[in-house]
Design a protein around this motif. Structure first.
Motif, PDB file in Angstrom:
ATOM      1  N   SER A  89       0.827  -1.183   0.000  1.00  0.00           N
ATOM      2  CA  SER A  89       0.000   0.000   0.000  1.00  0.00           C
ATOM      3  C   SER A  89       0.876   1.254   0.000  1.00  0.00           C
ATOM      4  O   SER A  89       0.653   2.190  -0.766  1.00  0.00           O
ATOM      5  N   ARG A  90       1.905   1.252   0.849  1.00  0.00           N
ATOM      6  CA  ARG A  90       2.819   2.401   0.919  1.00  0.00           C
ATOM      7  C   ARG A  90       3.557   2.599  -0.400  1.00  0.00           C
ATOM      8  O   ARG A  90       3.674   3.695  -0.911  1.00  0.00           O
ATOM      9  N   VAL A  91       4.031   1.472  -0.964  1.00  0.00           N
ATOM     10  CA  VAL A  91       4.811   1.569  -2.204  1.00  0.00           C
ATOM     11  C   VAL A  91       3.937   2.088  -3.354  1.00  0.00           C
ATOM     12  O   VAL A  91       4.367   2.916  -4.148  1.00  0.00           O
ATOM     13  N   VAL A  92       2.692   1.635  -3.404  1.00  0.00           N
ATOM     14  CA  VAL A  92       1.788   2.085  -4.469  1.00  0.00           C
ATOM     15  C   VAL A  92       1.512   3.578  -4.326  1.00  0.00           C
ATOM     16  O   VAL A  92       1.568   4.332  -5.304  1.00  0.00           O
TER      17      VAL A  92
ATOM     18  N   ILE B  17       2.400   6.476  -7.157  1.00  0.00           N
ATOM     19  CA  ILE B  17       1.411   7.393  -7.736  1.00  0.00           C
ATOM     20  C   ILE B  17       1.913   8.828  -7.621  1.00  0.00           C
ATOM     21  O   ILE B  17       1.859   9.609  -8.563  1.00  0.00           O
ATOM     22  N   GLU B  18       2.477   9.146  -6.477  1.00  0.00           N
ATOM     23  CA  GLU B  18       3.026  10.492  -6.253  1.00  0.00           C
ATOM     24  C   GLU B  18       4.138  10.825  -7.236  1.00  0.00           C
ATOM     25  O   GLU B  18       4.199  11.905  -7.784  1.00  0.00           O
ATOM     26  N   GLU B  19       5.005   9.834  -7.429  1.00  0.00           N
ATOM     27  CA  GLU B  19       6.217  10.096  -8.218  1.00  0.00           C
ATOM     28  C   GLU B  19       6.000  10.000  -9.712  1.00  0.00           C
ATOM     29  O   GLU B  19       6.913  10.230 -10.503  1.00  0.00           O
TER      30      GLU B  19
ATOM     31  N   ASP C 228       2.859  12.209 -14.436  1.00  0.00           N
ATOM     32  CA  ASP C 228       2.591  12.124 -15.882  1.00  0.00           C
ATOM     33  C   ASP C 228       1.720  10.926 -16.202  1.00  0.00           C
ATOM     34  O   ASP C 228       0.700  11.033 -16.899  1.00  0.00           O
ATOM     35  N   ALA C 229       2.172   9.778 -15.687  1.00  0.00           N
ATOM     36  CA  ALA C 229       1.472   8.526 -15.969  1.00  0.00           C
ATOM     37  C   ALA C 229       0.051   8.589 -15.419  1.00  0.00           C
ATOM     38  O   ALA C 229      -0.903   8.156 -16.076  1.00  0.00           O
ATOM     39  N   VAL C 230      -0.086   9.144 -14.215  1.00  0.00           N
ATOM     40  CA  VAL C 230      -1.409   9.227 -13.595  1.00  0.00           C
ATOM     41  C   VAL C 230      -2.355  10.025 -14.479  1.00  0.00           C
ATOM     42  O   VAL C 230      -3.493   9.637 -14.721  1.00  0.00           O
TER      43      VAL C 230
END
Ligand code: ADP
Ligand code: MG
Ligand code: ZN
Length: 486
Positions: free
Chosen positions: A430-433, A437-439, A442-444
């Motif tokens: 959960s933390r890694v996901v 998303i934060e990093e 662009d992709a988001v």
């Protein structure tokens, strides 16, 4: 509108291929004497007056060889001759001390049969010649390079299987020979080793205008001693014949040698070209008339054959026809597969998934090696497959586990524990996901705009972060959920 014109030289040709297979039987003793069979023993240590062709000796047929030949004919669904005859096939060659080979001629033990899509023409018994060893410069006689004879092989029981010309491509010929080899291997009557010559194959090749019912003039390629060489040699010969015919020439009936390293096809001058073998019935042997008891003993000895096994894998276990054949035609893979199903975690391993791990992942890691000789235990692979299905380990981490198993054996659960390869725990993931998303703003943005491909960047980032300990599909679902995309 376009018109298609066909000149005669552009005409399509189709290949026609028939195979002749010689199989050394794995009996204890030779075909007509009591000498032991040997492979690789000290030369001329398994000989006697009979197999050395001394005058006045008498041949005695080997009952075990006849039993093997009966099993082969039954497996190939052939018609049994009530009384088959041994002949003398006369020719001179240093590897044939009697001056003739005992072989079956006009009445073979078995007539018409079938294996898969190919009709069998005949199956007969004979004896092998001795082995000429070219001593090269070390064996010079009066300056000429000499050859020496090792009579250990002389008199080894052989079964010859002749097909009808039913094969129509090099690949089909290779595939069919694989099925035949698997079938003969399964019978346990031979080592079926093409390298060592216990299975030898000659290929007869011709071409004809596509759709024609007539047969063209054939050539014979001698001793194709691997599946690859058979396929390449036949393909080269088809190309050679097409070139001749397209150039207005005619194919000459001849025997050819295919050199797998250069690809060259050269005419062979050999004993096989002698036109008159002066066959006559062997006066020292009575006709071979198998009793009903002998035939039923051979029938009782038949195991499940590869074609039937492939059908069972397809029907009962839901494998695709291709996978079923791959496993069943390489009996050692079929055995591994079935051992895995039997020794895995009782019923929890899906046969289709296990089959695909064997064919896609295990086979390339084995190369040509027999899976029984590998460090991977069938039950251990089945266990790994179950762990992937139960999401205890990701697919990519499981490949790393399999690498470790192939290198040093071991159980997948301990390898996963030792190397920390289990799937990341829910809170860690959960933390890694969230971080991914934060990093990857662009992709988001692209994902929100419906460009699903952009998901790859986020999943990739999670995989890097967890060292492959995450399930791609699950990561995708988590990302969508967090972005409110249902
Ligand atoms: P031969 O008398 O030259 O030994 P056979 O009729 O015994 O010829 O056949 C030997 C092998 O050659 C068999 O496997 C047969 O299927 C195959 N064969 C025969 N005619 C052809 C042909 N025209 N093209 C390809 N293969 C052939
Ligand atoms: Mg022939
Ligand atoms: Zn002997």
């Amino acid at each position: 509108m376009t018109t298609v014109t066909t000149t005669p030289t552009e005409r399509a040709y189709e290949p026609v291929i028939g195979l002749e297979i010689h199989l050394q039987l794995k009996t204890r003793t030779k075909m007509f004497c009591g000498c032991a069979l040997s492979f690789g023993d000290e030369p001329n240590t398994h000989t006697c007056p009979v197999c050395l062709g001394h005058p006045g000796t008498l041949p005695v047929p080997n009952a075990e060889a006849i039993h093997h030949a009966l099993m082969i004919g039954l497996a190939l669904e052939c018609e049994l001759a009530p009384r088959s005859i041994f002949h003398r096939k006369n020719y001179f060659y240093p590897d044939l001390p009697k001056g003739y080979q005992i072989s079956q001629f006009d009445i073979p033990l078995w007539g018409r049969g079938r294996l898969g899509e190919v009709r069998v023409h005949r199956v007969h018994l004979e004896e092998d010649a001795a082995k000429l060893v070219h001593a090269g410069s070390s064996g010079r006689i009066h300056g000429a390079e000499a050859s020496v004879v090792d009579f250990n092989r002389g008199g080894t029981p052989l079964v010859e299987i002749v097909t009808e010309p039913d094969l129509t491509s090099p690949a089909q010929a290779g595939e069919w020979l694989r099925l035949l080899r698997a079938t003969l291997g399964r019978l346990g009557v031979s080592d079926v080793n093409m390298d060592e010559g216990s299975l030898r194959c000659d290929a007869n090749v011709s071409i004809r205008p596509a759709g024609s019912a007539d047969l063209g003039t054939k050539t014979e390629l001698k001793n194709m001693n691997s599946f690859r060489f058979l396929e390449r040699g036949v393909a080269a010969e088809i190309a050679r014949q097409e070139e001749i015919v397209r150039g207005g020439g005619q194919v000459v009936q001849e025997t050819l040698h295919y050199d797998p390293t250069t690809g060259a096809l050269t005419p062979l001058r050999s004993k096989e070209e002698a036109h008159d073998y002066r066959y006559f019935p062997e006066p020292d042997l009575v006709p071979l008339a198998p009793t009903e008891e002998m035939v039923s003993r051979a029938r009782d000895a038949l195991p499940e054959l590869p074609a039937a096994r492939a059908e069972r894998f397809e029907r009962d276990l839901g494998l695709t026809p291709e996978t079923a054949r791959l496993l069943a035609f390489r009996s050692e893979l079929g055995d591994f597969f079935e051992a895995g199903l039997a020794n895995g975690s009782a019923g929890a391993t899906d046969p289709r998934t296990l089959a695909s791990w064997i064919t896609v992942e295990l086979v390339p890691r084995l190369g040509d090696a027999d899976p029984a000789d590998s460090a991977v235990e069938p039950g251990a692979l089945a266990e790994l497959v179950r762990m992937v299905s139960a999401r205890e380990v990701s697919g990519s981490a499981a490949k790393e586990v399999l690498d470790a198993m192939a290198a040093e054996g071991g159980r997948p659960s301990s390898i996963v524990a030792e190397r920390g390869l289990g799937l990341a725990a829910a809170d860690e993931l959960s933390r890694v996901v969230d971080r991914a998303i934060e990093e990857n703003a662009d992709a988001v943005e692209k994902i929100r705009a419906g460009k699903d491909k952009a998901m790859g960047a986020i999943v990739g980032s999670v995989m890097r972060e967890t060292k492959g300990r995450a399930d791609g599909g699950e990561v995708g679902r988590m990302v969508r959920e967090r972005l409110g995309l249902g």
